[in-house]
Write a protein that holds these residues in place. Structure first.
Motif, short mmCIF file in Angstrom:
data_model
loop_
_atom_site.label_atom_id
_atom_site.label_comp_id
_atom_site.label_asym_id
_atom_site.label_seq_id
_atom_site.Cartn_x
_atom_site.Cartn_y
_atom_site.Cartn_z
N GLY A 304 0.81 -1.22 0.00
CA GLY A 304 0.00 0.00 0.00
C GLY A 304 0.84 1.26 0.00
N ASP A 305 0.19 2.37 0.36
CA ASP A 305 0.86 3.67 0.29
C ASP A 305 2.04 3.78 1.25
OD1 ASP A 305 -0.58 4.62 -1.82
OD2 ASP A 305 -1.64 6.20 -0.73
N GLY A 306 2.12 2.90 2.21
CA GLY A 306 3.27 2.88 3.11
C GLY A 306 4.56 2.49 2.40
N THR A 307 4.45 1.96 1.17
CA THR A 307 5.65 1.61 0.41
C THR A 307 5.94 2.64 -0.69
OG1 THR A 307 4.48 0.31 -1.28
CG2 THR A 307 5.12 -0.85 0.73
N GLY A 308 5.16 3.69 -0.74
CA GLY A 308 5.28 4.70 -1.80
C GLY A 308 3.87 5.13 -2.15
N ILE A 309 3.68 6.44 -2.41
CA ILE A 309 2.32 6.95 -2.61
C ILE A 309 1.86 6.68 -4.04
CG2 ILE A 309 0.80 8.95 -2.34
CD1 ILE A 309 2.28 8.11 0.25
N ARG A 310 1.06 5.62 -4.17
CA ARG A 310 0.56 5.25 -5.50
C ARG A 310 -0.96 5.34 -5.56
NH1 ARG A 310 4.69 1.64 -4.23
NH2 ARG A 310 6.41 1.55 -5.70
N GLY A 311 -1.59 5.67 -4.45
CA GLY A 311 -3.04 5.88 -4.45
C GLY A 311 -3.85 4.65 -4.09
N ALA A 312 -5.16 4.90 -3.90
CA ALA A 312 -6.05 3.89 -3.35
C ALA A 312 -6.23 2.68 -4.27
CB ALA A 312 -7.40 4.52 -3.04
N ASP A 313 -6.40 2.93 -5.58
CA ASP A 313 -6.60 1.81 -6.51
C ASP A 313 -5.41 0.87 -6.47
OD1 ASP A 313 -9.04 2.38 -7.44
OD2 ASP A 313 -8.43 2.81 -9.52
N ALA A 314 -4.22 1.48 -6.54
CA ALA A 314 -3.00 0.67 -6.51
C ALA A 314 -2.90 -0.07 -5.18
CB ALA A 314 -1.78 1.56 -6.73
N ALA A 315 -3.34 0.58 -4.09
CA ALA A 315 -3.25 -0.05 -2.77
C ALA A 315 -4.05 -1.36 -2.72
CB ALA A 315 -3.74 0.92 -1.69
N VAL A 316 -5.21 -1.37 -3.36
CA VAL A 316 -6.03 -2.59 -3.39
C VAL A 316 -5.26 -3.73 -4.05
CG1 VAL A 316 -8.11 -3.64 -4.37
CG2 VAL A 316 -8.21 -1.32 -3.42
N ARG A 346 0.45 -2.44 -11.34
CA ARG A 346 1.32 -1.56 -12.14
C ARG A 346 0.50 -0.54 -12.90
NH1 ARG A 346 5.40 -5.98 -13.74
NH2 ARG A 346 6.74 -5.91 -11.88
N ARG A 347 -0.64 -0.98 -13.43
CA ARG A 347 -1.48 -0.07 -14.22
C ARG A 347 -2.03 1.04 -13.32
NH1 ARG A 347 -5.63 -3.43 -16.73
NH2 ARG A 347 -3.86 -4.37 -17.77
N ALA A 348 -2.53 0.65 -12.16
CA ALA A 348 -3.11 1.65 -11.24
C ALA A 348 -2.03 2.59 -10.71
CB ALA A 348 -3.81 0.94 -10.08
N ALA A 349 -0.83 2.05 -10.52
CA ALA A 349 0.26 2.86 -9.95
C ALA A 349 0.64 3.99 -10.90
CB ALA A 349 1.47 1.98 -9.66
N ARG A 350 0.46 3.78 -12.18
CA ARG A 350 0.85 4.80 -13.15
C ARG A 350 0.05 6.09 -12.90
NH1 ARG A 350 0.09 5.44 -19.11
NH2 ARG A 350 1.79 6.89 -19.51
N PHE A 351 -1.25 5.91 -12.71
CA PHE A 351 -2.11 7.06 -12.41
C PHE A 351 -1.72 7.65 -11.05
CE2 PHE A 351 -5.82 8.96 -10.43
CZ PHE A 351 -6.34 9.74 -11.44
N GLY A 352 -1.58 6.79 -10.07
CA GLY A 352 -1.28 7.25 -8.71
C GLY A 352 0.02 8.04 -8.66
N LEU A 353 1.03 7.58 -9.37
CA LEU A 353 2.32 8.27 -9.33
C LEU A 353 2.24 9.63 -10.01
CD1 LEU A 353 4.77 5.29 -9.86
CD2 LEU A 353 4.36 6.58 -7.76
N ALA A 354 1.38 9.74 -11.03
CA ALA A 354 1.20 11.05 -11.67
C ALA A 354 0.57 12.03 -10.69
CB ALA A 354 0.33 10.90 -12.92
N MET A 355 -0.35 11.53 -9.87
CA MET A 355 -0.99 12.39 -8.86
C MET A 355 0.03 12.76 -7.77
SD MET A 355 -3.96 12.84 -10.03
CE MET A 355 -3.31 12.59 -11.66
N THR A 356 0.88 11.81 -7.41
CA THR A 356 1.92 12.09 -6.42
C THR A 356 2.85 13.18 -6.93
OG1 THR A 356 1.78 9.85 -5.58
CG2 THR A 356 3.79 11.04 -5.05
#
Ligand code: FAD
Ligand code: FES
Lengths: 469, 94
Positions: A304-316, A346-356
């Motif tokens: 989850g986000d404790g390993t890097g802020i990738r957002g809620a979708d990625a956390a699931v 990986r797909r969800a993290a792409r969006f999350g990292l852009a928000m980060t």
């Protein structure tokens, strides 16, 4: 050695931890899920308080309700309202010390998954300790849990998508937004469009928030930052300036939501020996772990986000991946499920990292604090105090801590250490990643003196011991 | 005025209103809600004075970390963002 209470303990019942617990429980393992909140959901899907009998649904409330139902329907042993304040090795497994309703307890587990999520970063500025200034992410907790807005007229300020979400929630809950102030420019947003296109529904939702603000005449100041907050016992006026300093705006307001992105909560992992490295794209200091959440420490997993802020979708997806991995290590097979979870993550993290990336504090924000601005809220230490300590040779957050007690107050340094590190970096001409992270000490969470009734004495709070230099 | 984000305030149903006490004043709240929310709706944001400079402070993180919302409830020092409202609760500023 006596058998552990459970096969897997999961710390944190947010989207990551809850999904990890579900995956492991479905694989047939005995799983305990611990969280200080009253119900699963984490930060993004925080449950409503018992005072809310009914309210219109939101995407967050629906996702949270589905998660809580799934946990309730599973064999997971849920420990709600349980604060984990200490974790230690016992034999090959773990002992987890908890506090619930003022009473301490402990639990043993063969494997441990830490899904402790994130906390917010707020760049100090003159007046930010005035009552009525609350964190931008913190405000969402108020909305979700209590459907309450922070005041009658609120300025919403900060980086990333959260400003627009918070402004729109204030409007939805009947409050008034005096202005939205964000250092990001429309161009910054256009730059992250390619990564955002993978999540069209989220883009549409964000566009609606912005359009609503525009149509209703709420000033949206792009490329601006709040530079000062006035007020004594509560906020009365907010000043904002363009990042270039060219224009100044004043707003009468009784509250301010202010935030500059999130950082992973790494203390528990760090305390258990997981090495950290600094990665600004992930929100700062992040613990070493594989995609599956396997750490160099035997029997310890992270997700989850404790390993890097990738957002809620990625956390699931990360939670599922990590839960399946821990279950596989415990001898349960999972077929292709791990590959699917990894791909989705990986797909969800792409969006999350852009928000980060959009949420990261801009360098100009670090200049906002004046010499008199408080940096360490617990000990009321100003920028001048911290600079003097750095000037006399303190070049690590630990050194500033032992010299000044900055970071040794009841919050355990959670809200000042990033600012102190940035000051050290700026003063000594190194990058932020070159300033070592503070050494964590139990308690992991504040253990209020609730148990110790009677006279309040600031020194009675379980303040961490000075860290070794 | 055109609104794309509807105002849902009237569609939120809460538990019955009760009263609690903050430094001698009687305030309304809903049983079971988080104390900090009831205080906010009542316009009370100044929850304590900082230990060293005495400056007014109030809740900041809303998630139980910053300890800025510490108040005394029925004689104990607790986080207003983690305590729930009950009828007659006695709350005092630190
Ligand atoms: C205040 C806040 C509000 C946010 N709001 C949003 C939002 O509205 N929308 C959005 O997209 N993202 C939001 N985020 C981002 C958030 O990080 C999400 O991406 C998502 O919640 C991450 O899921 P997670 O499971 O990794 O962590 P989290 O959801 O943060 O879950 C971690 C859980 O661990 C628990 N925990 C941590 N340490 C302990 C301990 N020592 N003892 C007991 N329990 C512990 C916490 O109570 C929490 O429930 C928010 C973040 C924060 C900090
Ligand atoms: S507001 Fe931060 S601990 Fe309550």
């Amino acid at each position: 050695m006596t058998a552990a209470d459970v096969d897997i303990a999961v710390l944190g019942a947010g989207p990551a931890g809850s999904t990890a617990a579900l995956a492991a429980a479905q694989a047939g393992l005995r799983v305990a899920l611990l969280d200080e909140q009253d119900a699963p959901g984490g930060q993004v899907w925080r449950a409503k308080s018992a005072a809310i009998l009914s309210a219109p649904h939101t995407p967050e409330s629906k996702a949270g309700a589905a998660l809580r139902q799934a946990v309730a329907d599973s064999s997971i042993m849920l420990h709600p309202a349980t604060r984990v304040w200490q974790i230690a090795r016992t034999g090959d497994g773990w002992q987890i010390d908890t506090l619930r309703d003022g009473a301490t307890d402990s639990l043993t587990a063969t494997r441990l998954i830490i899904a402790s999520g994130a906390r917010e970063v707020v760049q100090p500025l003159p007046g930010w300790t005035t009552p009525g200034v609350i964190g931008l992410a913190g405000a969402t907790a108020l909305f979700k849990q209590n459907l309450t807005v922070p005041g009658a007229r609120t300025v919403v300020a900060g980086t990333g998508p959260l400003v627009f979400y918070v402004a729109s929630e204030i409007r939805r809950l009947g409050g008034t937004v005096a202005a939205v102030v964000t250092p990001n420019t429309r161009r910054d947003w256009a730059g992250s469009l390619p990564a955002m296109l993978g999540k069209p529904a989220l883009v549409a939702r964000g566009a609606l928030w912005v359009a609503d603000l525009m149509l209703s005449g709420v000033p949206v100041l792009w490329g601006h930052q709040v530079t000062a907050v006035e007020g004594d016992t509560r906020v009365s006026r907010i000043t904002a300036q363009s990042v270039t300093g060219a224009s100044t705006h004043n707003f009468a307001a009784d509250s301010l939501c202010l935030g500059n992105g999130l950082m992973p909560q790494v203390e528990a992992a760090q305390m258990l020996g997981v090495p950290l490295h600094h990665d600004a794209a992930l929100g700062g200091w992040v613990p070493a772990c594989s995609d599956d959440g396997v750490t160099p420490v035997a029997g310890l997993y992270l997700c989850g986000d404790g390993t890097g802020i990738r957002g809620a979708d990625a956390a699931v997806h990360h939670g599922r991946l990590c839960g399946l991995r821990a279950a596989a290590d415990a001898g349960c097979t999972s077929g292709h499920a791990m590959d699917i979870a990894r791909r989705n993550w990986r797909r969800a993290a792409r969006f999350g990292l852009a928000m980060t990336a959009l949420s990261r504090p801009t360098p100009a924000l670090a200049q906002l604090a004046s010499d008199d601005t408080i940096i360490c809220r617990c000990e009321s230490l100003t920028r001048r105090d911290i600079l003097a300590e750095i000037g006399s040779g303190a070049t690590s957050t630990n050194a500033v801590k032992s010299g000044l007690r900055a970071g040794m107050g009841p919050c355990g340094g959670k809200y000042c250490q990033t600012s102190v590190a940035r000051l050290i970096a700026a003063e000594t001409g190194v990058t932020e990643g070159a300033v070592p992270p503070p050494t964590p000490r139990p308690p992991l969470r504040p253990v209020p003196v609730a148990a110790a009734a009677g006279q309040f004495d600031y020194d009675d709070l379980p303040i961490p011991k000075p860290a070794p230099l | 005025m055109i609104r794309l984000v509807p105002n849902h305030a009237d569609r939120i149903r809460r538990t019955a209103e009760v009263t609690f006490h903050f430094d001698g004043t009687t305030l309304p709240g809903c049983e079971g809600e988080t104390l900090i929310a009831a205080l906010m709706r009542a316009g009370v944001l100044h929850l304590r004075n900082a230990p060293h400079d005495g400056a007014p402070r109030g809740g900041f993180c809303a998630m139980g970390l910053c300890q800025e919302c510490m108040v005394r409830v029925d004689g104990q020092v607790v986080e207003a963002c983690r305590v729930t409202v009950t009828p007659g609760l006695q709350v005092a500023r630190l």
